[in-house]
Design a protein around this motif. Structure first.
Motif, PDB file in Angstrom:
ATOM      1  N   SER A   1      32.382  35.290  38.212  1.00 24.80           N
ATOM      2  CA  SER A   1      30.846  35.892  37.882  1.00 24.80           C
ATOM      3  C   SER A   1      30.948  37.308  37.425  1.00 24.80           C
ATOM      4  O   SER A   1      29.849  37.826  36.920  1.00 24.80           O
ATOM      5  CB  SER A   1      30.184  35.886  39.292  1.00 24.80           C
ATOM      6  N   GLY A   2      31.983  37.981  37.374  1.00 25.80           N
ATOM      7  CA  GLY A   2      32.067  39.361  37.105  1.00 25.80           C
ATOM      8  C   GLY A   2      32.064  40.330  38.169  1.00 25.80           C
ATOM      9  O   GLY A   2      32.169  41.639  38.062  1.00 25.80           O
ATOM     10  N   ALA A   3      31.517  39.893  39.292  1.00 29.15           N
ATOM     11  CA  ALA A   3      31.615  40.928  40.482  1.00 29.15           C
ATOM     12  C   ALA A   3      32.974  41.160  40.889  1.00 29.15           C
ATOM     13  O   ALA A   3      33.872  40.659  40.857  1.00 29.15           O
ATOM     14  CB  ALA A   3      30.959  39.979  41.715  1.00 29.15           C
ATOM     15  N   PRO A   4      33.154  42.581  41.286  1.00 27.42           N
ATOM     16  CA  PRO A   4      34.252  43.051  41.690  1.00 27.42           C
ATOM     17  C   PRO A   4      34.708  42.511  43.031  1.00 27.42           C
ATOM     18  O   PRO A   4      34.039  42.113  44.061  1.00 27.42           O
ATOM     19  CB  PRO A   4      34.250  44.572  41.829  1.00 27.42           C
ATOM     20  N   THR A   5      35.994  42.132  43.114  1.00 26.51           N
ATOM     21  CA  THR A   5      36.689  41.793  44.525  1.00 26.51           C
ATOM     22  C   THR A   5      38.018  42.464  44.573  1.00 26.51           C
ATOM     23  O   THR A   5      38.286  43.027  43.517  1.00 26.51           O
ATOM     24  CB  THR A   5      36.438  40.204  44.713  1.00 26.51           C
ATOM     25  N   LEU A   6      38.723  41.856  45.340  1.00 25.97           N
ATOM     26  CA  LEU A   6      40.253  42.074  45.608  1.00 25.97           C
ATOM     27  C   LEU A   6      41.174  41.323  45.720  1.00 25.97           C
ATOM     28  O   LEU A   6      40.831  40.227  46.133  1.00 25.97           O
ATOM     29  CB  LEU A   6      40.351  43.045  47.152  1.00 25.97           C
ATOM     30  N   ALA A   7      42.245  41.539  44.972  1.00 28.85           N
ATOM     31  CA  ALA A   7      43.391  40.456  44.734  1.00 28.85           C
ATOM     32  C   ALA A   7      44.485  41.283  45.701  1.00 28.85           C
ATOM     33  O   ALA A   7      44.671  42.569  45.412  1.00 28.85           O
ATOM     34  CB  ALA A   7      43.920  40.306  43.461  1.00 28.85           C
ATOM     35  N   LEU A   8      45.072  40.751  46.664  1.00 27.36           N
ATOM     36  CA  LEU A   8      46.029  41.437  47.591  1.00 27.36           C
ATOM     37  C   LEU A   8      47.258  40.744  47.702  1.00 27.36           C
ATOM     38  O   LEU A   8      47.600  39.601  47.206  1.00 27.36           O
ATOM     39  CB  LEU A   8      45.276  41.055  48.942  1.00 27.36           C
ATOM     40  N   ALA A   9      48.361  41.498  47.907  1.00 28.99           N
ATOM     41  CA  ALA A   9      49.916  41.133  47.812  1.00 28.99           C
ATOM     42  C   ALA A   9      50.405  41.589  48.876  1.00 28.99           C
ATOM     43  O   ALA A   9      49.962  42.420  49.650  1.00 28.99           O
ATOM     44  CB  ALA A   9      50.402  41.516  46.546  1.00 28.99           C
ATOM     45  N   ASN A  10      51.704  41.124  49.170  1.00 33.68           N
ATOM     46  CA  ASN A  10      52.577  41.733  50.250  1.00 33.68           C
ATOM     47  C   ASN A  10      51.992  42.086  51.592  1.00 33.68           C
ATOM     48  O   ASN A  10      51.303  41.334  52.038  1.00 33.68           O
ATOM     49  CB  ASN A  10      53.410  42.710  49.601  1.00 33.68           C
ATOM     50  N   GLY A  11      51.929  43.344  51.845  1.00 34.08           N
ATOM     51  CA  GLY A  11      51.623  43.742  53.290  1.00 34.08           C
ATOM     52  C   GLY A  11      50.038  43.797  53.480  1.00 34.08           C
ATOM     53  O   GLY A  11      49.603  43.271  54.471  1.00 34.08           O
ATOM     54  N   ALA A  12      49.441  43.874  52.238  1.00 38.59           N
ATOM     55  CA  ALA A  12      47.964  43.920  52.367  1.00 38.59           C
ATOM     56  C   ALA A  12      47.507  42.394  52.814  1.00 38.59           C
ATOM     57  O   ALA A  12      46.675  42.302  53.672  1.00 38.59           O
ATOM     58  CB  ALA A  12      47.403  44.333  51.367  1.00 38.59           C
ATOM     59  N   ALA A  13      48.093  41.661  52.020  1.00 40.78           N
ATOM     60  CA  ALA A  13      47.818  40.258  52.180  1.00 40.78           C
ATOM     61  C   ALA A  13      48.059  39.593  53.770  1.00 40.78           C
ATOM     62  O   ALA A  13      47.517  38.996  54.446  1.00 40.78           O
ATOM     63  CB  ALA A  13      48.353  39.055  51.215  1.00 40.78           C
ATOM     64  N   ALA A  14      49.286  40.081  54.296  1.00 41.65           N
ATOM     65  CA  ALA A  14      49.800  39.781  55.544  1.00 41.65           C
ATOM     66  C   ALA A  14      48.604  40.174  56.453  1.00 41.65           C
ATOM     67  O   ALA A  14      48.486  39.607  57.393  1.00 41.65           O
ATOM     68  CB  ALA A  14      51.076  40.176  55.687  1.00 41.65           C
ATOM     69  N   ARG A  15      48.323  41.547  56.477  1.00 48.29           N
ATOM     70  CA  ARG A  15      47.548  41.896  57.407  1.00 48.29           C
ATOM     71  C   ARG A  15      46.377  41.281  57.334  1.00 48.29           C
ATOM     72  O   ARG A  15      45.552  40.973  58.252  1.00 48.29           O
ATOM     73  CB  ARG A  15      47.131  43.626  57.056  1.00 48.29           C
ATOM     74  N   LEU A  16      45.662  40.866  56.242  1.00 45.82           N
ATOM     75  CA  LEU A  16      44.339  40.325  56.040  1.00 45.82           C
ATOM     76  C   LEU A  16      44.633  38.841  56.993  1.00 45.82           C
ATOM     77  O   LEU A  16      43.690  38.435  57.740  1.00 45.82           O
ATOM     78  CB  LEU A  16      43.917  39.958  54.871  1.00 45.82           C
ATOM     79  N   ALA A  17      45.682  38.205  56.438  1.00 46.23           N
ATOM     80  CA  ALA A  17      45.996  36.998  57.299  1.00 46.23           C
ATOM     81  C   ALA A  17      45.982  37.040  58.758  1.00 46.23           C
ATOM     82  O   ALA A  17      45.725  36.227  59.588  1.00 46.23           O
ATOM     83  CB  ALA A  17      47.231  36.342  56.780  1.00 46.23           C
ATOM     84  N   GLU A  18      46.515  38.083  59.466  1.00 46.83           N
ATOM     85  CA  GLU A  18      46.679  38.489  60.933  1.00 46.83           C
ATOM     86  C   GLU A  18      45.366  38.491  61.489  1.00 46.83           C
ATOM     87  O   GLU A  18      45.205  38.001  62.515  1.00 46.83           O
ATOM     88  CB  GLU A  18      47.324  39.741  61.130  1.00 46.83           C
ATOM     89  N   ILE A  19      44.415  38.935  60.688  1.00 42.42           N
ATOM     90  CA  ILE A  19      43.040  39.350  61.297  1.00 42.42           C
ATOM     91  C   ILE A  19      41.900  38.043  61.309  1.00 42.42           C
ATOM     92  O   ILE A  19      40.779  38.003  61.507  1.00 42.42           O
ATOM     93  CB  ILE A  19      42.400  40.319  60.822  1.00 42.42           C
ATOM     94  N   THR A  20      42.413  37.119  60.218  1.00 43.24           N
ATOM     95  CA  THR A  20      41.645  35.989  59.894  1.00 43.24           C
ATOM     96  C   THR A  20      41.795  34.719  61.124  1.00 43.24           C
ATOM     97  O   THR A  20      42.800  34.401  61.232  1.00 43.24           O
ATOM     98  CB  THR A  20      41.977  35.386  58.362  1.00 43.24           C
ATOM     99  N   PRO A  21      40.706  34.586  61.501  1.00 44.12           N
ATOM    100  CA  PRO A  21      40.751  33.404  62.540  1.00 44.12           C
ATOM    101  C   PRO A  21      41.138  32.250  62.026  1.00 44.12           C
ATOM    102  O   PRO A  21      41.052  31.973  60.825  1.00 44.12           O
ATOM    103  CB  PRO A  21      39.314  33.232  63.004  1.00 44.12           C
ATOM    104  N   SER A  22      41.849  31.448  62.950  1.00 44.72           N
ATOM    105  CA  SER A  22      42.410  30.062  62.453  1.00 44.72           C
ATOM    106  C   SER A  22      41.319  29.169  61.798  1.00 44.72           C
ATOM    107  O   SER A  22      40.116  29.295  62.674  1.00 44.72           O
ATOM    108  CB  SER A  22      43.326  29.393  63.380  1.00 44.72           C
ATOM    109  N   GLY A  23      41.378  28.400  61.112  1.00 46.26           N
ATOM    110  CA  GLY A  23      40.337  27.297  60.611  1.00 46.26           C
ATOM    111  C   GLY A  23      39.278  28.141  59.899  1.00 46.26           C
ATOM    112  O   GLY A  23      38.036  27.661  59.499  1.00 46.26           O
ATOM    113  N   HIS A  24      39.624  29.323  59.250  1.00 50.34           N
ATOM    114  CA  HIS A  24      38.594  30.161  58.406  1.00 50.34           C
ATOM    115  C   HIS A  24      39.343  30.580  57.080  1.00 50.34           C
ATOM    116  O   HIS A  24      40.433  30.853  57.010  1.00 50.34           O
ATOM    117  CB  HIS A  24      37.941  31.342  59.033  1.00 50.34           C
ATOM    118  N   GLU A  25      38.224  30.608  56.069  1.00 51.84           N
ATOM    119  CA  GLU A  25      38.700  31.105  54.765  1.00 51.84           C
ATOM    120  C   GLU A  25      38.199  32.513  54.712  1.00 51.84           C
ATOM    121  O   GLU A  25      37.010  32.406  55.083  1.00 51.84           O
ATOM    122  CB  GLU A  25      38.499  30.332  53.709  1.00 51.84           C
ATOM    123  N   VAL A  26      38.606  33.461  54.021  1.00 51.53           N
ATOM    124  CA  VAL A  26      38.159  34.805  53.911  1.00 51.53           C
ATOM    125  C   VAL A  26      37.557  34.923  52.597  1.00 51.53           C
ATOM    126  O   VAL A  26      37.998  34.499  51.588  1.00 51.53           O
ATOM    127  CB  VAL A  26      39.221  35.866  54.037  1.00 51.53           C
TER     128      VAL A  26
END
Length: 133
Positions: free
Chosen positions: A84-109
């Protein structure tokens, strides 16, 4: 449900000083290739482009609650544009891992990001939303 909120206000002069002092070394350590290419296309607003992205990285680490620790580095957080042109974030390595840690199971971020600047300030807000699958 909202699982994280972060904001940051960055002084563009501070980023300009780092770019002047460290040059490519600073850019390569802190910004993705996509971010560097976008800044290169904007010679008159290059510093502001980098400053907004710096603020986004700072806002993200506040939203996930780590700061730049536990394997989360600037280079692992990249500002990109959604279809759409809206800014968002692309994550890798430790940043992606930390986001996965705080994401509840059965949910998408979903990561919501807004950027703005008015010399000498650049600002970013990040809202991390988890939606049931």
């Amino acid at each position: 449900m909202i699982i994280g909120i972060g904001s940051d206000l960055t002084n563009m002069d501070r980023i300009a000083n780092s770019l002047d002092r460290w040059g490519d070394r600073f850019e390569a350590r802190c910004f993705t290739e996509v971010e560097r290419a976008k800044a290169a296309k904007r010679p008159y607003t290059r510093v502001g482009t980098f400053a907004k992205r710096w603020a986004a990285k700072e806002a993200f680490v506040k939203a996930v609650g780590t700061g730049f620790r536990r394997g989360v580095y600037h280079i692992d957080i990249g500002v990109v544009n959604a279809p759409s042109g809206a800014p968002t974030l692309a994550l890798a390595n430790g940043a992606a891992a930390r986001l996965a840690e705080i994401t509840p199971s059965g949910h998408e971020v979903l990561i919501h990001l807004t950027l703005t600047d008015d010399h000498p300030w650049a600002q970013a807000f990040v809202v991390i939303e988890a939606q049931p699958l």
